[in-house]
Write a protein that holds these residues in place. Sequence first.
Motif, PDB file in Angstrom:
ATOM      1  N   LEU A 104       1.020  -0.998  -0.016  1.00 41.62           N
ATOM      2  CA  LEU A 104      -0.184   0.094   0.395  1.00 41.62           C
ATOM      3  C   LEU A 104       1.204   0.861   0.180  1.00 41.62           C
ATOM      4  O   LEU A 104       0.882   1.948  -0.810  1.00 41.62           O
ATOM      5  CB  LEU A 104      -0.901  -0.198   1.225  1.00 41.62           C
ATOM      6  CG  LEU A 104      -1.681   1.208   1.461  1.00 41.62           C
ATOM      7  CD1 LEU A 104      -2.769   1.888   0.812  1.00 41.62           C
ATOM      8  CD2 LEU A 104      -2.364   1.338   3.167  1.00 41.62           C
ATOM      9  N   PHE A 118      -4.420   3.905  -5.075  1.00 46.38           N
ATOM     10  CA  PHE A 118      -4.903   2.699  -3.821  1.00 46.38           C
ATOM     11  C   PHE A 118      -6.808   3.063  -4.926  1.00 46.38           C
ATOM     12  O   PHE A 118      -7.225   4.074  -4.915  1.00 46.38           O
ATOM     13  CB  PHE A 118      -4.801   2.214  -2.932  1.00 46.38           C
ATOM     14  CG  PHE A 118      -6.991   1.830  -2.196  1.00 46.38           C
ATOM     15  CD1 PHE A 118      -6.142   0.447  -2.137  1.00 46.38           C
ATOM     16  CD2 PHE A 118      -7.482   2.505  -1.775  1.00 46.38           C
ATOM     17  CE1 PHE A 118      -6.855   0.085  -1.651  1.00 46.38           C
ATOM     18  CE2 PHE A 118      -8.999   1.527  -0.809  1.00 46.38           C
ATOM     19  CZ  PHE A 118      -8.381   0.325  -1.386  1.00 46.38           C
ATOM     20  N   ASN A 140     -11.527  -7.062  -6.370  1.00 50.93           N
ATOM     21  CA  ASN A 140     -10.471  -8.137  -6.491  1.00 50.93           C
ATOM     22  C   ASN A 140      -9.056  -7.378  -5.344  1.00 50.93           C
ATOM     23  O   ASN A 140      -8.016  -8.329  -5.048  1.00 50.93           O
ATOM     24  CB  ASN A 140      -9.439  -7.490  -8.270  1.00 50.93           C
ATOM     25  CG  ASN A 140     -10.338  -8.543  -8.611  1.00 50.93           C
ATOM     26  OD1 ASN A 140     -11.423  -8.833  -8.393  1.00 50.93           O
ATOM     27  ND2 ASN A 140     -10.320  -8.167  -9.678  1.00 50.93           N
ATOM     28  N   GLU A 141      -9.042  -5.802  -4.905  1.00 54.79           N
ATOM     29  CA  GLU A 141      -8.274  -5.610  -3.899  1.00 54.79           C
ATOM     30  C   GLU A 141      -8.304  -6.215  -2.763  1.00 54.79           C
ATOM     31  O   GLU A 141      -7.099  -6.816  -2.174  1.00 54.79           O
ATOM     32  CB  GLU A 141      -8.535  -3.942  -3.766  1.00 54.79           C
ATOM     33  CG  GLU A 141      -7.485  -2.829  -5.137  1.00 54.79           C
ATOM     34  CD  GLU A 141      -6.327  -3.445  -5.074  1.00 54.79           C
ATOM     35  OE1 GLU A 141      -5.446  -4.308  -4.400  1.00 54.79           O
ATOM     36  OE2 GLU A 141      -5.193  -2.067  -5.320  1.00 54.79           O
ATOM     37  N   ASN A 152      -7.625  -9.627  -2.909  1.00 49.54           N
ATOM     38  CA  ASN A 152      -6.361 -10.186  -3.120  1.00 49.54           C
ATOM     39  C   ASN A 152      -5.916 -10.186  -1.280  1.00 49.54           C
ATOM     40  O   ASN A 152      -4.400 -10.567  -1.019  1.00 49.54           O
ATOM     41  CB  ASN A 152      -5.270  -9.315  -4.258  1.00 49.54           C
ATOM     42  CG  ASN A 152      -5.149  -9.070  -5.112  1.00 49.54           C
ATOM     43  OD1 ASN A 152      -5.818 -10.714  -5.831  1.00 49.54           O
ATOM     44  ND2 ASN A 152      -5.185  -8.870  -6.045  1.00 49.54           N
ATOM     45  N   LEU A 153      -6.907  -8.986  -0.965  1.00 50.95           N
ATOM     46  CA  LEU A 153      -5.980  -8.915   0.638  1.00 50.95           C
ATOM     47  C   LEU A 153      -5.938  -9.717   1.377  1.00 50.95           C
ATOM     48  O   LEU A 153      -5.627 -10.569   2.245  1.00 50.95           O
ATOM     49  CB  LEU A 153      -6.233  -7.468   1.126  1.00 50.95           C
ATOM     50  CG  LEU A 153      -6.616  -7.607   2.162  1.00 50.95           C
ATOM     51  CD1 LEU A 153      -5.239  -7.112   3.040  1.00 50.95           C
ATOM     52  CD2 LEU A 153      -7.305  -6.276   2.922  1.00 50.95           C
ATOM     53  N   SER A 181      -6.543   2.094   4.111  1.00 54.29           N
ATOM     54  CA  SER A 181      -6.296   2.381   2.970  1.00 54.29           C
ATOM     55  C   SER A 181      -6.997   3.744   1.913  1.00 54.29           C
ATOM     56  O   SER A 181      -6.226   4.182   1.283  1.00 54.29           O
ATOM     57  CB  SER A 181      -6.571   1.724   1.774  1.00 54.29           C
ATOM     58  OG  SER A 181      -5.563  -0.319   2.335  1.00 54.29           O
TER      59      SER A 181
END
Length: 350
Positions: A97, A104, A109-110, A113-114, A198
Amino acid sequence: MKALANMDRIQISNEVMLLLLSLYESKGKSYYYDDLFSRDAHAFEKNTMESNLIALARYLDLKMTDARIKLFAKKPMSPRTKDEHLLFNLKTALYQLHKSPESFELLVNEVGNLIKLLSKNTDPIQFNTYEIKEEGMLRLKKHSKKEDLEQLMHLFERNVKTKKYELTQLITNFYVDFLNLDIVSKHNDLVALIMLYSLLAKYFNVFKYVSFFKHFLVDKDGWQSGIVTANYYWSSGFAQTEMLSRMLLNLLLKSYEEVDDMAHEYRFEKDLNKSDNIENTVMKLEEIFAKEDIRKKHPNVSDATIDRTLKRLKDEDKIRPLGKGRSSKWQRIVTGNKKYGMEQLSLFGD
């Protein structure tokens, strides 16, 4: 999406309005801070990352000693337990990040992925599902919370583009919705918190230089009370998010106050020779001191500069090492001496 879909319910009080005016006045100094700290940006980011990880480990009450937590925050370490793997995964996530927080984007999808990253070598985390009965269908159909999250993100972005609502209010209400929608199977509150951070890092670059989670940890209990209050009428579309919004504003303002104090000190140090400044600090410390004592006084000076200064002072017979390794200490040999300009002046002595 009960909170974010009903933003018109929010009435901003005079007290909150004054906080917002102070916040955006401070936010306007962002370019100044970036320019001032550019020479030592890496050192600032390193210190911020370390503080974030230490605070997160304590927030999550991980089964790790303070010494082990600090080692994980400062150095590359090989995790051994599930808790250590979780902290290692969080470190990776925050590093990614911090490479480009302004880039960001709120994407499903983020989050995917996280949770995949946080699951690595720990308990698996997945998007929750629930069953719904569709019109004309006899059987229940599984519905993924991933679809609910996508709708929530679209709603947030649409509200941001309208410029009708204040940004921190939108972020707070997005966070409350994420919590209540129960998006993921494990660590839902942690994933929500990272998404909150974020968004804040994207829009408020103060968190390049100041630890968000350090300030968050200070009022952890108050934050939990704010969540409970916000959840009271969430299902009816009247989530009481004012308390959380005010706490978030105060956290942001404290962060800007901290970076402003850092800027004052940094401007002063910038005009001095760093090595001479460290030497001056050494002469004011206790006779027996550790490298960590110097680092606390000069958090934005690199370890290499501190090491070079200690070696110079040792070569000049001003200090001597006591032991070896990370826990070694140093002893100042001479102090209060005219040679070092440390003699106490007496106005009334003989």
